[in-house]
Design a protein around this motif. Structure first.
Motif, PDB file in Angstrom:
ATOM      1  N   ASN A 129       0.824  -1.213   0.000  1.00 51.16           N
ATOM      2  CA  ASN A 129       0.000   0.000   0.000  1.00 51.16           C
ATOM      3  C   ASN A 129       0.854   1.258   0.000  1.00 51.16           C
ATOM      4  OD1 ASN A 129      -0.144   1.343   2.922  1.00 51.16           O
ATOM      5  ND2 ASN A 129      -0.006  -0.874   3.178  1.00 51.16           N
ATOM      6  N   PHE A 130       0.274   2.327  -0.537  1.00 50.40           N
ATOM      7  CA  PHE A 130       0.999   3.568  -0.762  1.00 50.40           C
ATOM      8  C   PHE A 130       1.390   4.268   0.533  1.00 50.40           C
ATOM      9  CE2 PHE A 130      -1.587   3.120  -4.674  1.00 50.40           C
ATOM     10  CZ  PHE A 130      -0.557   3.129  -5.605  1.00 50.40           C
ATOM     11  N   LEU A 131       0.464   4.355   1.492  1.00 49.24           N
ATOM     12  CA  LEU A 131       0.738   5.136   2.692  1.00 49.24           C
ATOM     13  C   LEU A 131       1.960   4.623   3.442  1.00 49.24           C
ATOM     14  CD1 LEU A 131      -2.800   5.950   4.135  1.00 49.24           C
ATOM     15  CD2 LEU A 131      -1.091   7.574   3.299  1.00 49.24           C
ATOM     16  N   THR A 132       2.122   3.302   3.499  1.00 49.64           N
ATOM     17  CA  THR A 132       3.283   2.746   4.192  1.00 49.64           C
ATOM     18  C   THR A 132       4.568   3.139   3.470  1.00 49.64           C
ATOM     19  OG1 THR A 132       1.943   0.875   4.931  1.00 49.64           O
ATOM     20  CG2 THR A 132       4.323   0.647   5.113  1.00 49.64           C
ATOM     21  N   ARG A 133       4.526   3.210   2.148  1.00 48.05           N
ATOM     22  CA  ARG A 133       5.726   3.597   1.394  1.00 48.05           C
ATOM     23  C   ARG A 133       6.102   5.056   1.653  1.00 48.05           C
ATOM     24  NH1 ARG A 133       2.992   0.421  -3.155  1.00 48.05           N
ATOM     25  NH2 ARG A 133       3.910  -1.657  -2.923  1.00 48.05           N
ATOM     26  N   TYR A 134       5.103   5.933   1.750  1.00 43.93           N
ATOM     27  CA  TYR A 134       5.408   7.329   2.088  1.00 43.93           C
ATOM     28  C   TYR A 134       5.998   7.414   3.494  1.00 43.93           C
ATOM     29  CZ  TYR A 134       2.959   9.038  -2.080  1.00 43.93           C
ATOM     30  OH  TYR A 134       2.588   9.299  -3.367  1.00 43.93           O
ATOM     31  N   LEU A 135       5.521   6.578   4.386  1.00 42.53           N
ATOM     32  CA  LEU A 135       6.050   6.532   5.744  1.00 42.53           C
ATOM     33  C   LEU A 135       7.502   6.053   5.733  1.00 42.53           C
ATOM     34  CD1 LEU A 135       5.298   6.858   8.765  1.00 42.53           C
ATOM     35  CD2 LEU A 135       4.526   4.471   8.722  1.00 42.53           C
ATOM     36  N   ILE A 136       7.779   4.971   4.992  1.00 44.94           N
ATOM     37  CA  ILE A 136       9.155   4.479   4.847  1.00 44.94           C
ATOM     38  C   ILE A 136      10.042   5.577   4.284  1.00 44.94           C
ATOM     39  CG2 ILE A 136      10.649   2.883   3.563  1.00 44.94           C
ATOM     40  CD1 ILE A 136       8.310   0.856   3.633  1.00 44.94           C
ATOM     41  N   ASN A 137       9.541   6.279   3.274  1.00 46.31           N
ATOM     42  CA  ASN A 137      10.320   7.337   2.635  1.00 46.31           C
ATOM     43  C   ASN A 137      10.673   8.437   3.635  1.00 46.31           C
ATOM     44  OD1 ASN A 137      11.314   8.469  -0.019  1.00 46.31           O
ATOM     45  ND2 ASN A 137       9.955  10.129   0.597  1.00 46.31           N
ATOM     46  N   ASP A 138       9.712   8.828   4.476  1.00 41.25           N
ATOM     47  CA  ASP A 138       9.992   9.852   5.489  1.00 41.25           C
ATOM     48  C   ASP A 138      11.116   9.411   6.418  1.00 41.25           C
ATOM     49  OD1 ASP A 138       8.116  11.628   4.553  1.00 41.25           O
ATOM     50  OD2 ASP A 138       6.918  11.676   6.390  1.00 41.25           O
ATOM     51  N   VAL A 139      11.036   8.175   6.901  1.00 38.02           N
ATOM     52  CA  VAL A 139      12.065   7.681   7.824  1.00 38.02           C
ATOM     53  C   VAL A 139      13.414   7.583   7.110  1.00 38.02           C
ATOM     54  CG1 VAL A 139      12.798   5.750   9.274  1.00 38.02           C
ATOM     55  CG2 VAL A 139      10.394   6.415   9.231  1.00 38.02           C
ATOM     56  N   ALA A 140      13.402   7.076   5.884  1.00 37.77           N
ATOM     57  CA  ALA A 140      14.648   6.902   5.143  1.00 37.77           C
ATOM     58  C   ALA A 140      15.348   8.233   4.904  1.00 37.77           C
ATOM     59  CB  ALA A 140      14.363   6.206   3.810  1.00 37.77           C
ATOM     60  N   ILE A 141      14.586   9.253   4.512  1.00 39.25           N
ATOM     61  CA  ILE A 141      15.192  10.564   4.261  1.00 39.25           C
ATOM     62  C   ILE A 141      15.637  11.199   5.577  1.00 39.25           C
ATOM     63  CG2 ILE A 141      14.805  12.872   3.335  1.00 39.25           C
ATOM     64  CD1 ILE A 141      14.951  10.564   1.235  1.00 39.25           C
ATOM     65  N   LYS A 142      14.818  11.103   6.612  1.00 42.86           N
ATOM     66  CA  LYS A 142      15.153  11.707   7.907  1.00 42.86           C
ATOM     67  C   LYS A 142      16.433  11.123   8.498  1.00 42.86           C
ATOM     68  CE  LYS A 142      13.144  12.760  12.454  1.00 42.86           C
ATOM     69  NZ  LYS A 142      11.914  12.688  13.289  1.00 42.86           N
ATOM     70  N   TYR A 143      16.619   9.801   8.331  1.00 43.87           N
ATOM     71  CA  TYR A 143      17.775   9.127   8.936  1.00 43.87           C
ATOM     72  C   TYR A 143      18.856   8.770   7.916  1.00 43.87           C
ATOM     73  CZ  TYR A 143      15.060   8.826  13.224  1.00 43.87           C
ATOM     74  OH  TYR A 143      14.345   9.136  14.352  1.00 43.87           O
ATOM     75  N   ASN A 144      18.701   9.253   6.688  1.00 36.20           N
ATOM     76  CA  ASN A 144      19.725   9.051   5.649  1.00 36.20           C
ATOM     77  C   ASN A 144      19.992   7.560   5.390  1.00 36.20           C
ATOM     78  OD1 ASN A 144      21.502  10.105   3.707  1.00 36.20           O
ATOM     79  ND2 ASN A 144      23.243   9.878   5.091  1.00 36.20           N
ATOM     80  N   ILE A 145      18.905   6.798   5.199  1.00 37.76           N
ATOM     81  CA  ILE A 145      19.015   5.357   4.951  1.00 37.76           C
ATOM     82  C   ILE A 145      18.542   5.060   3.522  1.00 37.76           C
ATOM     83  CG2 ILE A 145      18.292   3.056   5.685  1.00 37.76           C
ATOM     84  CD1 ILE A 145      17.500   4.334   8.399  1.00 37.76           C
ATOM     85  N   PRO A 146      19.359   4.403   2.704  1.00 33.55           N
ATOM     86  CA  PRO A 146      18.892   3.999   1.372  1.00 33.55           C
ATOM     87  C   PRO A 146      17.733   3.011   1.491  1.00 33.55           C
ATOM     88  CG  PRO A 146      21.277   3.731   1.588  1.00 33.55           C
ATOM     89  CD  PRO A 146      20.743   3.980   2.951  1.00 33.55           C
ATOM     90  N   TRP A 147      16.818   3.072   0.520  1.00 33.54           N
ATOM     91  CA  TRP A 147      15.750   2.081   0.528  1.00 33.54           C
ATOM     92  C   TRP A 147      15.372   1.696  -0.892  1.00 33.54           C
ATOM     93  CZ3 TRP A 147      10.228   2.385  -0.435  1.00 33.54           C
ATOM     94  CH2 TRP A 147       9.732   3.655  -0.773  1.00 33.54           C
ATOM     95  N   VAL A 148      14.783   0.510  -1.018  1.00 33.49           N
ATOM     96  CA  VAL A 148      14.396  -0.031  -2.317  1.00 33.49           C
ATOM     97  C   VAL A 148      12.890  -0.159  -2.360  1.00 33.49           C
ATOM     98  CG1 VAL A 148      14.701  -1.895  -3.982  1.00 33.49           C
ATOM     99  CG2 VAL A 148      16.563  -1.330  -2.397  1.00 33.49           C
ATOM    100  N   TYR A 149      12.292   0.507  -3.350  1.00 33.18           N
ATOM    101  CA  TYR A 149      10.839   0.462  -3.553  1.00 33.18           C
ATOM    102  C   TYR A 149      10.488  -0.613  -4.573  1.00 33.18           C
ATOM    103  CZ  TYR A 149       6.729   1.588  -6.389  1.00 33.18           C
ATOM    104  OH  TYR A 149       5.580   1.488  -7.126  1.00 33.18           O
ATOM    105  N   GLY A 150       9.406  -1.335  -4.323  1.00 32.60           N
ATOM    106  CA  GLY A 150       8.887  -2.281  -5.306  1.00 32.60           C
ATOM    107  C   GLY A 150       7.400  -2.470  -5.116  1.00 32.60           C
ATOM    108  N   GLY A 151       6.697  -2.680  -6.207  1.00 28.13           N
ATOM    109  CA  GLY A 151       5.264  -2.934  -6.145  1.00 28.13           C
ATOM    110  C   GLY A 151       4.855  -3.880  -7.256  1.00 28.13           C
ATOM    111  N   ALA A 152       3.825  -4.692  -7.004  1.00 27.82           N
ATOM    112  CA  ALA A 152       3.361  -5.650  -8.006  1.00 27.82           C
ATOM    113  C   ALA A 152       1.878  -5.905  -7.820  1.00 27.82           C
ATOM    114  CB  ALA A 152       4.136  -6.970  -7.885  1.00 27.82           C
ATOM    115  N   VAL A 153       1.131  -5.859  -8.906  1.00 32.07           N
ATOM    116  CA  VAL A 153      -0.290  -6.181  -8.890  1.00 32.07           C
ATOM    117  C   VAL A 153      -0.674  -6.638 -10.282  1.00 32.07           C
ATOM    118  CG1 VAL A 153      -1.117  -3.848  -9.470  1.00 32.07           C
ATOM    119  CG2 VAL A 153      -2.559  -5.370  -8.107  1.00 32.07           C
ATOM    120  N   SER A 154      -1.620  -7.573 -10.353  1.00 34.12           N
ATOM    121  CA  SER A 154      -2.042  -8.122 -11.642  1.00 34.12           C
ATOM    122  C   SER A 154      -0.810  -8.706 -12.348  1.00 34.12           C
ATOM    123  CB  SER A 154      -2.731  -7.024 -12.462  1.00 34.12           C
ATOM    124  OG  SER A 154      -3.268  -7.545 -13.651  1.00 34.12           O
ATOM    125  N   SER A 155      -0.490  -8.238 -13.542  1.00 32.20           N
ATOM    126  CA  SER A 155       0.700  -8.720 -14.250  1.00 32.20           C
ATOM    127  C   SER A 155       1.782  -7.651 -14.332  1.00 32.20           C
ATOM    128  CB  SER A 155       0.321  -9.156 -15.675  1.00 32.20           C
ATOM    129  OG  SER A 155      -0.191  -8.057 -16.424  1.00 32.20           O
TER     130      SER A 155
END
Length: 343
Positions: free
Chosen positions: A129-155
């Motif tokens: 879900n989108f909201l959790t990704r925005y939350l991850i992004n906030d923490v990652a930017i605030k604490y200077n942590i790299p992160w990897v985004y991925g999403g999959a639905v249907s094909s």
């Protein structure tokens, strides 16, 4: 140490990793948010690759419908309704007993995200879900942590790496939170090979980050049914006015932000009310068409009533407010909301 390295001999033979890269992996700390279709594949690869400490976070139990694509689980896990992170930890420890796996049964939210995600070398997205990704992004930017985004639905699926102060952040790429109605695995389905592919790319990006290699500069998009793929170079995609990575306004960590969704228990009614602060009119007819594949739907010009099973009823109002009848557990309500509404 040499005995441990022998386990990874074929990986060490790959020059961009080598012995030094393997040692870095063995001394690294990774956290995976979500232990579903993406998260189980990511965890499997990182464990087999020798990442020294892996924390896995998820709020749900194993269900029989998970087994089509969530590769660390089996019928016994579903029968006993084990928490996903507990079932995954048991499998991962059998795969590699020389690393440490920490299982956290939790709903990641603004109350616990900083505690659960800070202190790691990489964060990997296994969410749905989108909201959790925005939350991850906030923490990652605030604490200077790299992160990897991925999403999959249907094909269809996509992924990219987000490196604070170097690449666009998630908010640069997706400035506005989609207001519900997003397709989910529970409404349009998902193909197991797709989740394996996207998660494998995510794991590879995490490994690159941990060994100090350059991650993929693109936002990659793949459709495995229609045999198409698209690379979008995001090297110069940083938004000069991004509230997150430029202005350091962490709205998804701020309880007063308009971006928050409020979950409240209605006294004596066994009902959770979900009320997005940022209002947006819902197309009830479109939502009805999408949900009709997953349960019984009735609607009128003012609201939609959806029954995914005998125990639960969801009532969706045109302004985005939702009532979930049949539970007073906000964590369960979040899960149901993410499954059928999207975010």
């Amino acid at each position: 140490m040499e005995e441990k390295l022998e386990r990874y001999s074929r990986q060490i033979l790959f020059d961009p990793i080598g012995i030094e890269g393997q040692r870095k992996l063995m001394n690294s700390r990774a956290v995976i948010v979500g232990m579903g279709a993406l998260g189980t594949v990511i965890a499997n690869h990182l464990a087999r690759s020798g990442v020294g400490f892996i924390q896995i976070i998820d709020r749900d139990l194993v269900e029989i419908s998970n087994l089509q694509r969530q590769s660390l689980f089996d019928e016994e896990d579903a029968l006993h309704q084990l928490p996903k992170v507990i079932a995954a930890k048991k499998k991962l420890e059998k795969i590699n007993s020389s690393i440490s796996i920490e299982a956290v049964i939790a709903d990641l939210n603004l109350d616990n995200a900083e505690d659960l995600l800070s202190g790691f070398d990489v964060i990997v997205d296994g969410t749905d879900n989108f909201l959790t990704r925005y939350l991850i992004n906030d923490v990652a930017i605030k604490y200077n942590i790299p992160w990897v985004y991925g999403g999959a639905v249907s094909s269809r699926g996509m992924f990219t790496s987000i490196i604070p102060n170097q690449t666009p952040c998630y908010r640069c790429l997706f400035p506005e939170v989609p207001q519900g109605l997003g397709e989910t695995c529970d409404t349009v389905g998902v193909l197991s090979p797709l989740t394996d592919i996207i998660a494998s790319f995510e794991a590879m990006e995490a490994i690159k980050i941990l060994v100090g290699a350059e991650p993929n500069p693109n936002l990659e998009q793949i459709d495995i049914w229609h045999n198409s793929n698209f690379q979008m170079d995001i090297t110069n995609g940083r938004n000069a006015s991004c509230p997150t990575c430029v202005h350091h306004e962490f709205e998804f960590l701020d309880r007063t932000s308009q971006q928050q969704v409020v979950f409240s228990t209605l006294c004596g009614r066994d009902t959770i009310q979900i009320n997005p602060r940022l209002k947006a009119e819902i197309d009830l007819k479109n939502l009805a068409n999408r949900l009709s594949h997953s349960g019984k739907v009735k609607m009128n010009p003012f609201l939609l009533r959806f029954r995914p099973n005998q125990e639960l009823t969801m009532v969706v109002f045109k302004d985005g407010r939702v009532l979930i009848h049949g539970t007073n557990d906000t964590v369960e309500a979040r899960s149901i909301y993410a499954k059928y509404i999207g975010s």
